[in-house]
Design an enzyme around this catalytic site. Structure first.
Site, PDB file in Angstrom:
ATOM      1  N   LYS A  35       0.837  -1.209   0.000  1.00  0.00           N
ATOM      2  CA  LYS A  35       0.000   0.000   0.000  1.00  0.00           C
ATOM      3  C   LYS A  35       0.869   1.255   0.000  1.00  0.00           C
ATOM      4  O   LYS A  35       2.077   1.174   0.297  1.00  0.00           O
ATOM      5  CB  LYS A  35      -0.917  -0.019   1.231  1.00  0.00           C
ATOM      6  CG  LYS A  35      -0.161  -0.008   2.562  1.00  0.00           C
ATOM      7  CD  LYS A  35      -1.095  -0.309   3.735  1.00  0.00           C
ATOM      8  CE  LYS A  35      -0.311  -0.295   5.049  1.00  0.00           C
ATOM      9  NZ  LYS A  35      -1.156  -0.742   6.181  1.00  0.00           N
ATOM     10  N   TYR A 262      15.068  30.949   5.321  1.00  0.00           N
ATOM     11  CA  TYR A 262      13.936  31.735   5.821  1.00  0.00           C
ATOM     12  C   TYR A 262      14.030  31.943   7.332  1.00  0.00           C
ATOM     13  O   TYR A 262      14.330  31.008   8.084  1.00  0.00           O
ATOM     14  CB  TYR A 262      12.615  31.015   5.530  1.00  0.00           C
ATOM     15  CG  TYR A 262      12.208  31.019   4.074  1.00  0.00           C
ATOM     16  CD1 TYR A 262      11.876  32.202   3.430  1.00  0.00           C
ATOM     17  CD2 TYR A 262      12.134  29.832   3.361  1.00  0.00           C
ATOM     18  CE1 TYR A 262      11.483  32.204   2.104  1.00  0.00           C
ATOM     19  CE2 TYR A 262      11.729  29.823   2.034  1.00  0.00           C
ATOM     20  CZ  TYR A 262      11.409  31.006   1.408  1.00  0.00           C
ATOM     21  OH  TYR A 262      11.021  30.995   0.102  1.00  0.00           O
TER      22      TYR A 262
END
Ligand SMILES: *Cc1c(COP(=O)(O)O)cnc(C)c1O
Length: 369
Positions: A35, A262
């Protein structure tokens, strides 16, 4: 050279499956869980490697995943484990997948759809023995569903199963409680339907308790060489299949006090060299790794400094460095003598290895190692 890539060692997946299959005795089958695109490793390649390593069945969570796998590997029994909408039931049946069921109304819906498709749907009745998620919590209703499956010509009773909540906690007595609750149901079903596939174990359960193995084990995380107990996978004889690689795009001189990224969350304490590596949270390198990770370059660990941005990270190469633009940078995996495990990155993020590899985004190509 590529901006960034996840390198997948499919041979490791094969060997990990062989190691897990060897743990299983008698007729216990290994079902490889692929999955979420094989926990971020690429479902198709991993499914094939798992089958080469001794897995005889496959499992996915969603109908779309069943469609992808079922199209390529039509002859391999496939189980879709998740909850499905009515449309998804059609998709999963068309894909040739077996389905999970735990309510009579849903069982009827599947039977109706199966009749329309012209062949019976194979169903695995799920008992919620304590996970508290999918499945029916009432043992009697589970047995009623088993009977309904056996009597309805539009469906076939393929399995009875459950899932553990604490298999990865070595001292958990809750695991034993779930196991004994499930064992009662399994014994009752087997008495009437000896051919039904009874299954409960995930990777952790396979490694901790043979009583949980039954007819089939559903192994995900361990087939990728990730440790279900969040320790070093080598302790369980597992080999990590994934590495996450990029390169140093630039090397820059930073005078003391200069900041990277940042918000200026890191400033050079002394004159130093900073490497820019062009991948970031857009690739699944989580922002919580800002000032909180290491990256391998030239076979050595270098601290990730400053804020992780969408497309770039910065690393401190130190006041003297031989690192040059173009050198390989490894965020997960080995380089020279050094290794950064997904488990290490998970610990820094206060999460689990599963989430680390699943988070690697579609922007990162998966390449065969
Ligand atoms: C994902 C999943 C598995 C596989 O678990 P691992 O811990 O990765 O081995 C097994 N069963 C169910 C129901 C699952 O959802």
């Amino acid at each position: 050279m590529e901006r960034a890539a996840a390198r997948i060692d499919f041979d490791a997946v094969r060997v990990n499956c062989a190691r897990l299959a060897a743990e299983l005795s008698g007729g216990t089958e290994l079902c490889a869980v692929v999955k979420a695109d094989g926990y971020g490793h690429g479902a198709d390649g991993c499914a094939e490697a798992a089958l080469a390593g001794g897995a005889t069945r496959l499992a996915v969570a969603t109908a779309a995943e069943a469609e992808q796998i079922g199209r390529r590997l039509q002859q391999v029994p496939l189980l879709t484990m998740g909850a499905l909408t009515a449309e998804e039931v059609d998709t999963a049946i068309s894909a040739g997948s077996e389905l999970a069921v735990w309510r009579e109304d849903f069982r009827r819906l599947i039977a109706d759809r199966a009749r329309a498709h012209g062949h019976p749907a194979r169903l695995h009745v799920k008992y919620d023995s304590g996970m508290g998620r999918l499945g029916n919590r009432d043992a009697q209703e589970v047995l009623d569903l088993v009977r309904a499956c056996a009597e309805d010509p539009d469906v076939e009773l393929a399995g009875v199963w459950t899932h553990f909540a604490t298999a990865d906690e070595p001292d958990s007595s809750y695991f034993d409680e779930q196991l004994s609750r499930f064992d009662e149901v399994a014994t009752a079903v087997k008495a009437e339907h000896p051919d039904v596939t009874v299954h409960a174990a995930n990777s952790a359960a396979v490694l901790r308790d043979k009583r949980s193995h039954y007819d089939m084990a559903r192994c995900g995380v361990a087939i990728y060489g990730l440790d279900p107990f969040q320790r070093d996978p080598a302790e369980q004889g597992l080999r990590p299949a994934l590495s996450l690689r990029s390169h140093v795009a630039d090397v820059k001189r930073f005078p003391a006090g200069a900041s990277a990224g940042y918000g200026r969350k890191w400033k050079a304490a002394v004159d130093t060299w900073v490497g820019v590596v062009p991948l970031g949270y857009g690739d699944g390198v989580r922002r919580a790794l800002s000032n909180n990770a290491e990256v391998l370059v030239g076979g050595r660990r270098h601290p990730l400094v400053g804020t992780v941005s969408m497309d770039n990270i910065t690393i401190d190469l130190g006041p003297e460095t031989e690192v040059e633009p173009g050198d390989e940078a490894v965020l997960i995996g080995s380089q020279g003598e050094e290794t950064i495990l997904a488990e290490e990155m998970a610990a820094r993020l206060e999460t689990i290895n599963y989430e680390v590899t699943c988070a690697i985004s579609a922007r990162v190509p998966r390449r065969s190692a």
